[in-house]
Design an enzyme around this catalytic site. Structure first.
Site, PDB file in Angstrom:
ATOM      1  N   LYS A 122       0.835  -1.207   0.000  1.00  0.00           N
ATOM      2  CA  LYS A 122       0.000   0.000   0.000  1.00  0.00           C
ATOM      3  C   LYS A 122       0.865   1.251   0.000  1.00  0.00           C
ATOM      4  CE  LYS A 122      -3.031   2.700   2.967  1.00  0.00           C
ATOM      5  NZ  LYS A 122      -3.672   2.806   4.285  1.00  0.00           N
ATOM      6  N   ASP A 140      -6.660   0.371   0.402  1.00  0.00           N
ATOM      7  CA  ASP A 140      -6.890   0.662   1.820  1.00  0.00           C
ATOM      8  C   ASP A 140      -8.246   0.058   2.211  1.00  0.00           C
ATOM      9  OD1 ASP A 140      -8.771   2.291   0.679  1.00  0.00           O
ATOM     10  OD2 ASP A 140      -7.966   4.163   1.454  1.00  0.00           O
TER      11      ASP A 140
END
Length: 225
Positions: A122, A140
């Protein structure tokens, strides 16, 4: 309706609602500042991170300063972002590697980025997308939740979600999709309860169709009693 056509309609409506500007909600002036801000953003709001980094980047004006930082002092500097013990330890280790292995520069390759302490896919994709303009999909909690609701993936593991989305989304929307879905998640498609009645994607959303069907059935059942 075919999946490709359904996705095209979803992306068109997202573009109309949220625009097509690439916006980063974490304040930064360069790659290393964004890297540290993203590490701090885990389980913390962007707004809180921006408050903390405003003073933090004055106190530590480069990766070499973080690399030499006192652990306990840095913990207190970032305390309000939560999980500050791990975050401080990772930031120091990360910056030490940046200095020793990458000449103080933030690398571009995802393999190099994820070799750094506290940096997963991420965070790596945030850097690649915002700094190096490399098409990437940041998964996310909003992206994972809403992509499942929209029927774009059935996976729960963020890496598997990322790969599923890369297969079905056009590359020119990879970065933009994350930004638009975050906006949608904050405004309408909330966890645990989505505001489906206010949503502009219901025509193309399996989650809405499944749950609205339940409501209809319940109403009929109640009327029959």
């Amino acid at each position: 309706m075919k999946q490709k056509e359904r996705i095209e309609n979803i992306l068109k409506l997202l573009d109309e609602r949220y625009g097509t500007d690439i916006i980063c909600y974490l304040d930064h002036e360069n790659a290393w500042q964004l890297l540290i801000a993203t590490i701090l953003s885990a389980q913390c709001t962007d707004a809180r991170v921006n408050v903390v980094t405003k003073d933090l980047f004055r106190k530590y004006p480069g990766v070499e300063y973080f690399a030499r930082a006192d652990l306990k002092e840095l913990e207190q500097d970032i305390r309000s972002t939560g999980f500050y013990h791990n975050k401080a330890k990772n930031i120091i280790a990360c910056c030490q590697d940046l200095v020793e292995k990458f000449g103080g520069e933030v690398p571009e390759a995802i393999e190099d980025l994820t070799s750094l302490a506290g940096v997963g896919r991420k965070t790596a994709n945030v850097i690649r997308g915002n700094i190096y303009n490399e098409p990437s999909i940041v998964v996310d909690t909003h992206v994972k939740r809403i992509s499942n609701r929209l029927g774009l993936t059935k996976e729960e593991d963020p890496v598997k979600v990322e790969y599923d989305l890369m297969k079905v989304l056009p590359k020119d929307h990879w970065i933009l999709y994350n930004l638009q879905i975050i906006a949608l998640g904050r405004e309408i498609c909330k966890a645990p309860t989505a505001k489906c009645d206010a949503c502009f994607l219901t025509e193309f959303c399996p989650y809405y169709k499944k749950n609205s069907g339940k409501k209809t059935t319940n109403k009929k059942t109640e009327g029959a009693r």
